[in-house]
Design an enzyme around this catalytic site. Structure first.
Site, PDB file in Angstrom:
ATOM      1  N   GLU A  25     -13.588   6.454  -0.455  1.00  0.00           N
ATOM      2  CA  GLU A  25     -12.727   7.361   0.304  1.00  0.00           C
ATOM      3  C   GLU A  25     -12.497   8.671  -0.447  1.00  0.00           C
ATOM      4  O   GLU A  25     -12.755   8.767  -1.652  1.00  0.00           O
ATOM      5  CB  GLU A  25     -11.386   6.694   0.604  1.00  0.00           C
ATOM      6  CG  GLU A  25     -10.597   6.322  -0.634  1.00  0.00           C
ATOM      7  CD  GLU A  25      -9.104   6.280  -0.402  1.00  0.00           C
ATOM      8  OE1 GLU A  25      -8.563   7.324  -0.012  1.00  0.00           O
ATOM      9  OE2 GLU A  25      -8.497   5.228  -0.642  1.00  0.00           O
ATOM     10  N   LYS A 159      -0.945  -1.649  -1.593  1.00  0.00           N
ATOM     11  CA  LYS A 159      -0.135  -0.756  -2.421  1.00  0.00           C
ATOM     12  C   LYS A 159       1.262  -1.352  -2.610  1.00  0.00           C
ATOM     13  O   LYS A 159       1.912  -1.774  -1.645  1.00  0.00           O
ATOM     14  CB  LYS A 159      -0.037   0.628  -1.791  1.00  0.00           C
ATOM     15  CG  LYS A 159      -1.330   1.416  -1.835  1.00  0.00           C
ATOM     16  CD  LYS A 159      -1.110   2.846  -1.366  1.00  0.00           C
ATOM     17  CE  LYS A 159      -2.373   3.685  -1.500  1.00  0.00           C
ATOM     18  NZ  LYS A 159      -3.366   3.404  -0.442  1.00  0.00           N
TER      19      LYS A 159
END
Length: 305
Positions: A25, A159
């Protein structure tokens, strides 16, 4: 290939010849780390992918083109430019039609990787169910994209700024397998543990590749979350990290930060208040993920030839 897709020559050649390719990404470059660490990390990650036998394909949108594989100059531009949009699925058609520059999130990168025919994607950590989502309804498009797209995601878990328990529940509801590499504990990005057990565990890249082949050969569409714990000597203990996260969330609330801006705000706040320790862990885990992702891509390519 869709006309909006532009392949780097190395990526095009690898895909044509059936060689392993790993998608990466660009949000982590434009919005996840400060310059120059972001560009240095991106280049190091690409080299790790190459050294493990695969071709790296960092994905971004450049002047309205979904660019699969960036040049050194393009990597450097994304690391320094201040006007790069953070692009998730809802933003893609706008950014492409307006011929803008965009750094792709997990969801957008997965979609473009699938369009290009790349089944393995490496990132730092996925988005998920945000803390307080029962009132805010803030759930990352990463999760809905994983439900539909046949691209496996290698990350250091969810996360840790998110609600990991609710994210795991959401993934279960959507039928998205979660397999942790080499341990039973599910990791939490900066930390190798999260307080939750992993639904599944596999110990080799070969075993993970075999699982992916069986899943997709059976028509079981959708992603697999491959959780790869940050190396223990480079982690921040989960309890210590939680203290910083609580303070960061409070700071975001007081500053009125929300939506797509909240994750970059939190990561920057935590990096500042851990004296860079969280940034070092972030760099370590993405490099660790790149090695595993490339090994899985090589093994998957070998059994699908």
């Amino acid at each position: 290939m869709h006309p909006a897709i532009h392949l780097h020559p190395d990526v095009a050649a690898a895909l044509r010849d059936g060689e392993p390719v790993v998608a990466l990404e660009s949000t982590i470059i434009a919005h996840g780390m400060p310059y120059p660490q972001n560009v240095a990390t991106a280049r190091a990650v690409e080299e790790i992918v190459r050294s493990n036998g695969a071709i790296p394909a960092t994905i971004a949108i450049i002047k309205g083109k979904c660019t699969v594989g960036l040049t050194d100059e393009e990597l450097d531009y994304f690391g320094q430019a201040k006007d790069i949009l953070k692009v998730s699925l809802r933003d893609m058609s706008y950014v492409i039609s307006q011929q803008l520059y965009g750094a792709t999130t997990v969801a957008a990168t997965m979609r473009i990787a699938a369009m290009a025919g790349i089944p393995i994607f490496v990132t730092g950590g996925i988005g998920g169910v945000h803390r307080g989502a029962e009132t805010s309804m803030d759930i990352s498009a990463d999760l809905t994209e994983m439900e539909h797209t046949n691209v496996a995601v290698v990350s250091a878990g969810v996360k840790s700024i998110l609600d990991i328990g609710l994210t795991l529940e959401y993934l279960e509801t959507k039928g998205i397998p979660v397999v942790t590499f080499g341990q039973e504990a599910f990791p939490s990005f900066y930390s190798s543990t999260s307080g939750f057990n992993s639904p599944l565990t596999l110990d080799t890249p070969e075993a993970i590749a075999a699982m992916l082949k069986v899943k997709w050969d059976m028509g079981l569409n959708g992603s697999v979350l491959i959780a790869n714990p940050v190396p223990s000597h480079q982690e921040i203990p989960a309890a210590e990290m939680e203290e910083h996260i609580v303070l960061a969330l409070d700071a975001a609330k007081r500053a009125g930060v929300s939506g797509k801006d909240i994750t970059p705000f939190l990561l920057k706040y935590i990096a500042t208040h851990t004296n860079g320790e969280s940034l070092e862990a972030n760099i370590a885990l993405i490099k660790n993920n790149a090695a595993l992702g490339a090994q899985i891509a090589v093994d998957l390519s070998a059994i699908t030839d």
